[in-house]
Design a protein around this motif. Structure first.
Motif, PDB file in Angstrom:
ATOM      1  N   VAL A 186       0.830  -1.209   0.000  1.00  0.00           N
ATOM      2  CA  VAL A 186       0.000   0.000   0.000  1.00  0.00           C
ATOM      3  C   VAL A 186       0.868   1.263   0.000  1.00  0.00           C
ATOM      4  CG1 VAL A 186      -1.629   1.307   1.430  1.00  0.00           C
ATOM      5  CG2 VAL A 186      -2.045  -1.110   0.952  1.00  0.00           C
ATOM      6  N   LEU A 187       1.999   1.233   0.697  1.00  0.00           N
ATOM      7  CA  LEU A 187       2.902   2.396   0.666  1.00  0.00           C
ATOM      8  C   LEU A 187       3.360   2.659  -0.769  1.00  0.00           C
ATOM      9  CD1 LEU A 187       5.232   1.910   3.783  1.00  0.00           C
ATOM     10  CD2 LEU A 187       2.980   2.948   3.658  1.00  0.00           C
ATOM     11  N   GLU A 188       3.703   1.590  -1.472  1.00  0.00           N
ATOM     12  CA  GLU A 188       4.139   1.719  -2.871  1.00  0.00           C
ATOM     13  C   GLU A 188       3.024   2.291  -3.742  1.00  0.00           C
ATOM     14  OE1 GLU A 188       5.417  -2.195  -4.064  1.00  0.00           O
ATOM     15  OE2 GLU A 188       6.920  -2.237  -2.461  1.00  0.00           O
ATOM     16  N   ALA A 189       1.814   1.767  -3.555  1.00  0.00           N
ATOM     17  CA  ALA A 189       0.670   2.215  -4.369  1.00  0.00           C
ATOM     18  C   ALA A 189       0.350   3.682  -4.089  1.00  0.00           C
ATOM     19  CB  ALA A 189      -0.549   1.334  -4.078  1.00  0.00           C
ATOM     20  N   ASN A 190       0.440   4.098  -2.827  1.00  0.00           N
ATOM     21  CA  ASN A 190       0.173   5.501  -2.484  1.00  0.00           C
ATOM     22  C   ASN A 190       1.183   6.430  -3.142  1.00  0.00           C
ATOM     23  OD1 ASN A 190      -1.992   4.818  -0.956  1.00  0.00           O
ATOM     24  ND2 ASN A 190      -0.962   5.035   1.029  1.00  0.00           N
ATOM     25  N   TYR A 191       2.450   6.015  -3.128  1.00  0.00           N
ATOM     26  CA  TYR A 191       3.491   6.861  -3.715  1.00  0.00           C
ATOM     27  C   TYR A 191       3.306   6.960  -5.226  1.00  0.00           C
ATOM     28  CZ  TYR A 191       7.985   9.096  -4.413  1.00  0.00           C
ATOM     29  OH  TYR A 191       8.966  10.007  -4.755  1.00  0.00           O
ATOM     30  N   ARG A 198       7.378   4.976  -9.646  1.00  0.00           N
ATOM     31  CA  ARG A 198       7.306   3.678  -8.966  1.00  0.00           C
ATOM     32  C   ARG A 198       8.537   3.470  -8.080  1.00  0.00           C
ATOM     33  NH1 ARG A 198       4.027  -0.494  -9.989  1.00  0.00           N
ATOM     34  NH2 ARG A 198       3.321   0.387 -11.968  1.00  0.00           N
ATOM     35  N   LEU A 199       8.328   3.470  -6.771  1.00  0.00           N
ATOM     36  CA  LEU A 199       9.396   3.149  -5.819  1.00  0.00           C
ATOM     37  C   LEU A 199       8.967   1.939  -5.001  1.00  0.00           C
ATOM     38  CD1 LEU A 199      10.558   6.549  -4.201  1.00  0.00           C
ATOM     39  CD2 LEU A 199      11.479   5.403  -6.209  1.00  0.00           C
ATOM     40  N   SER A 200       9.944   1.182  -4.521  1.00  0.00           N
ATOM     41  CA  SER A 200       9.610   0.099  -3.594  1.00  0.00           C
ATOM     42  C   SER A 200       9.266   0.724  -2.243  1.00  0.00           C
ATOM     43  CB  SER A 200      10.794  -0.844  -3.437  1.00  0.00           C
ATOM     44  OG  SER A 200      11.819  -0.185  -2.725  1.00  0.00           O
ATOM     45  N   SER A 201       8.595  -0.042  -1.378  1.00  0.00           N
ATOM     46  CA  SER A 201       8.234   0.494  -0.062  1.00  0.00           C
ATOM     47  C   SER A 201       9.494   0.895   0.705  1.00  0.00           C
ATOM     48  CB  SER A 201       7.429  -0.539   0.722  1.00  0.00           C
ATOM     49  OG  SER A 201       8.121  -1.769   0.792  1.00  0.00           O
ATOM     50  N   ALA A 202      10.565   0.129   0.555  1.00  0.00           N
ATOM     51  CA  ALA A 202      11.832   0.468   1.219  1.00  0.00           C
ATOM     52  C   ALA A 202      12.344   1.817   0.713  1.00  0.00           C
ATOM     53  CB  ALA A 202      12.866  -0.624   0.946  1.00  0.00           C
ATOM     54  N   GLU A 203      12.239   2.022  -0.602  1.00  0.00           N
ATOM     55  CA  GLU A 203      12.715   3.290  -1.175  1.00  0.00           C
ATOM     56  C   GLU A 203      11.842   4.463  -0.729  1.00  0.00           C
ATOM     57  OE1 GLU A 203      14.687   1.605  -5.346  1.00  0.00           O
ATOM     58  OE2 GLU A 203      12.521   1.950  -5.228  1.00  0.00           O
ATOM     59  N   VAL A 204      10.531   4.219  -0.597  1.00  0.00           N
ATOM     60  CA  VAL A 204       9.632   5.290  -0.127  1.00  0.00           C
ATOM     61  C   VAL A 204      10.047   5.702   1.282  1.00  0.00           C
ATOM     62  CG1 VAL A 204       7.256   5.867   0.518  1.00  0.00           C
ATOM     63  CG2 VAL A 204       7.695   4.556  -1.575  1.00  0.00           C
ATOM     64  N   LEU A 205      10.242   4.717   2.172  1.00  0.00           N
ATOM     65  CA  LEU A 205      10.599   5.032   3.559  1.00  0.00           C
ATOM     66  C   LEU A 205      11.987   5.665   3.640  1.00  0.00           C
ATOM     67  CD1 LEU A 205       9.159   1.889   5.380  1.00  0.00           C
ATOM     68  CD2 LEU A 205       8.211   4.201   5.344  1.00  0.00           C
ATOM     69  N   ALA A 206      12.909   5.174   2.808  1.00  0.00           N
ATOM     70  CA  ALA A 206      14.268   5.731   2.822  1.00  0.00           C
ATOM     71  C   ALA A 206      14.281   7.165   2.293  1.00  0.00           C
ATOM     72  CB  ALA A 206      15.198   4.848   1.993  1.00  0.00           C
ATOM     73  N   ALA A 207      13.326   7.491   1.412  1.00  0.00           N
ATOM     74  CA  ALA A 207      13.296   8.826   0.805  1.00  0.00           C
ATOM     75  C   ALA A 207      12.602   9.856   1.688  1.00  0.00           C
ATOM     76  CB  ALA A 207      12.598   8.758  -0.563  1.00  0.00           C
ATOM     77  N   ALA A 208      12.032   9.405   2.809  1.00  0.00           N
ATOM     78  CA  ALA A 208      11.206  10.297   3.625  1.00  0.00           C
ATOM     79  C   ALA A 208      11.968  11.516   4.145  1.00  0.00           C
ATOM     80  CB  ALA A 208      10.606   9.517   4.795  1.00  0.00           C
ATOM     81  N   ALA A 209      13.285  11.392   4.277  1.00  0.00           N
ATOM     82  CA  ALA A 209      14.063  12.516   4.804  1.00  0.00           C
ATOM     83  C   ALA A 209      14.138  13.681   3.806  1.00  0.00           C
ATOM     84  CB  ALA A 209      15.470  12.042   5.161  1.00  0.00           C
ATOM     85  N   LYS A 210      14.008  13.398   2.501  1.00  0.00           N
ATOM     86  CA  LYS A 210      14.244  14.462   1.516  1.00  0.00           C
ATOM     87  C   LYS A 210      13.101  14.663   0.515  1.00  0.00           C
ATOM     88  CE  LYS A 210      17.241  11.318  -1.197  1.00  0.00           C
ATOM     89  NZ  LYS A 210      16.671  10.100  -0.611  1.00  0.00           N
TER      90      LYS A 210
END
Ligand SMILES: [Zn+2]
Length: 300
Positions: A186-191, A198-210
């Motif tokens: 769902v995190l991936e779909a929201n992004y 298209r980012l993986s859920s890991a990439e979405v969470l890792a990108a949260a800082a910027k």
């Protein structure tokens, strides 16, 4: 020394390991889970288990699988994440192929046993396991009574607790399930919906800082997870929570937000103990091995 082979089946990967009685992983294999249905997945399991067992004194096999699992019969009652997997008489089928005793448990239950044996749960008298991966799993564990599997093997399925009444439709048939807000899928779909990227859920969470969109998604994730934990704390009053699954590897971005949200929301429970899973992606492998040793060869 006696050994078992344990398998942690996921929708995307099938992990297996040769493990000894003290919990050392001696050898491991990871392959992509077949998309070709039940027979193909069973064939993969048999091949991987036989490869790991070759030349070793393997006495039993333990399996963790997604879905509601009748752990007495070793059957998968319902699995929504793997097409064709519901209704699989897994222990029986594998025993016929392997000639070894096989025990089967829900994957999150297996992860909880793994954390109780070798991970963050070792110090806790009781805990609730929450696994945040492609889907959301859960387990309720007490050192005194073991896993709370419920009257129909559906205990601890916190991925299908209702987080938002009337909310997003879930594959299980309900609306507003936890899994529709806290899963990696769902995190991936929201992004993707908000950025067309298209980012993986890991990439979405890792990108949260910027990245503002990723940050918004991660903040909502931390808030929603805190809502779930607050409800569970008030219902069960566990000694702690052990949070595992793939998303926990990327907790640098959201763990402190979760901590703050839980402190703000859960005002009656005292200090809630939140621990990241310590065995990482191996919790399910350890837990399935523990089951194989304890159920089939006597308690460890
Ligand atoms: Zn659901």
């Amino acid at each position: 020394m006696e050994r078992v082979v344990s398998v942690d089946l996921g929708a995307t990967s099938l992990k297996a390991a040769l493990i000894d009685r003290t919990g050392n992983i001696l050898c491991r294999k990871t392959i992509a889970t077949s998309k070709a249905g039940r027979a193909a997945i069973i064939e993969q399991m048999v091949t991987v288990i036989q490869d790991l067992a070759r030349g070793e004194s393997v006495k039993a096999v333990g399996i963790g699988t997604p879905g509601f699992v009748d752990s007495k019969m070793g059957s998968v009652l319902l699995a929504t994440n793997i097409p064709g997997w519901s209704g699989t008489h897994l222990a029986h089928t594998l025993q016929e192929h392997l000639g070894l005793p096989v025990v089967v448990e829900n994957d999150a239950n297996a992860a909880a046993l793994g954390e109780a044996w070798k991970g963050a749960g070792q110090s806790l008298e009781s805990f609730i396991m929450i696994t945040l991966g492609t889907g959301v799993g859960g387990a309720l564990y007490s050192r005194r009574t073991g896993l709370l599997s419920g009257s129909g093997f559906r205990g601890g399925e916190i991925g299908h607790a209702i987080l938002y009444p009337g909310g997003a439709a879930c594959a299980c048939g309900q609306k507003g399930c936890v899994e529709q807000y806290l899963s990696g899928h769902v995190l991936e779909a929201n992004y993707l919906r908000r950025t067309n990227k298209r980012l993986s859920s890991a990439e979405v969470l890792a990108a949260a800082a910027k990245d503002d969109v990723a940050r918004g998604i991660a903040e909502r994730f931390a808030f929603d997870l805190a809502v779930l934990i607050t409800s569970l704390q008030n219902i069960f009053d566990p000694a702690g929570f052990v949070i595992g699954g793939g998303l926990v590897h990327w907790r640098a971005t959201w763990w402190s937000w979760l901590d703050r949200n839980v402190r703000e929301q859960c005002v009656h429970g005292g200090r809630v103990c939140l621990l990241p899973a310590a065995t990482g992606n191996d919790a399910g492998l350890y837990g399935a091995a523990y089951l194989a040793f304890s159920n089939l060869m006597g308690a460890l």
